[in-house]
Design an enzyme around this catalytic site. Structure first.
Site, PDB file in Angstrom:
ATOM      1  N   GLY A  41       0.791  -1.218   0.000  1.00  0.00           N
ATOM      2  CA  GLY A  41       0.000   0.000   0.000  1.00  0.00           C
ATOM      3  C   GLY A  41       0.822   1.265   0.000  1.00  0.00           C
ATOM      4  N   CYS A 187      -4.115  -4.205   9.358  1.00  0.00           N
ATOM      5  CA  CYS A 187      -5.116  -3.682   8.428  1.00  0.00           C
ATOM      6  C   CYS A 187      -6.132  -4.755   8.037  1.00  0.00           C
ATOM      7  CB  CYS A 187      -4.433  -3.129   7.181  1.00  0.00           C
ATOM      8  SG  CYS A 187      -3.539  -1.587   7.463  1.00  0.00           S
TER       9      CYS A 187
END
Length: 238
Positions: A41, A187
């Site tokens: 990410g 996450c």
């Protein structure tokens, strides 16, 4: 340094006319060797903008493969790349964007034993890994190697970025105590808004470009916090 070619002058025209960067700054970018730890990410936007900026040698460390759930935020990877090693997918992206960048794929998990070797030959490290233990390992190895480190992290709607340089405040100053893993949920558990990784990863690329070119003031000794829901940045010293 060799002069920029006509093709490079056209490609980097907006840098070359930019006061503070210019041709000299672009040559510094071309000569730089930058290692991005994590091609996910945060690594995705960092890799994209560093490649676009003309970093001469761009390395990426990641042991993982591309999965469908990555594509919500890991924007250098594609649906048809599911199952590929992330570093190979990243290399394909870089070569398609800027074939003047030499991309080096390190398809392995970084740890205390191999971190020094992985960082050897690089000028600067960016850490986009997603757990505290790995971030501590990367920070320790960068410090031992005398390399500047741009460090970023995200969770849910929020993110942060800072810079550690030799002789300045370090990771241990920002985190004198190891936090409890229960206080740092992954996450996968709590989620993350994809665009937040774009904000922080792009800021990481910005800090790297500043360090390479000497433009501006890097985030040394300063932690920049981003609250995506409130659209607010806060700065803390350490």
């Amino acid at each position: 340094m060799s002069a920029l070619s006509p093709d490079e002058i056209r490609r980097y025209a907006r840098h070359i006319v930019l006061r503070g960067v210019g041709g000299d700054g672009q040559q510094k970018l071309r000569a730089a060797r930058v290692l991005v730890v994590g091609a996910g990410g945060l690594g995705s936007p960092a890799i994209a903008y560093l490649a676009a900026a003309g970093i001469g040698t761009l390395g990426a460390v990641d042991h993982d493969t591309v999965s469908l759930s990555n594509l919500q935020r890991q924007v250098i990877h594609r649906t048809d790349g599911i199952g590929l090693k992330k570093v190979d997918s990243a290399g394909a992206f870089v070569s398609g964007l800027n074939d003047r960048v030499t991309f080096v794929a390190h398809a392995e998990r970084i740890g205390p034993d191999n971190a020094p070797g992985l960082m050897s030959g690089y000028d600067l490290v960016l850490d986009g890994t997603d757990n505290f233990g790995t971030r501590a390992v990367v920070a320790a190895a960068a410090r031992a190697a005398g390399l500047p480190l741009v460090s970023g992290a995200v969770s849910m709607f929020d993110g942060q970025v800072t810079v550690f340089v030799p002789g300045g405040p370090q990771f241990s100053d920002l985190y004198p105590d190891t936090p409890d893993e229960a206080d740092l949920p992954a996450c996968e558990v709590v989620g993350v808004l994809g665009a937040v990784t774009g904000v922080i990863g792009t800021l990481m690329a910005m800090e790297a470009i500043k360090l390479v070119t000497g433009v501006g003031e890097p985030l040394t000794g300063r932690l920049l916090l981003y609250d995506g829901r409130a659209a607010r940045f806060t700065e803390l010293g350490y």
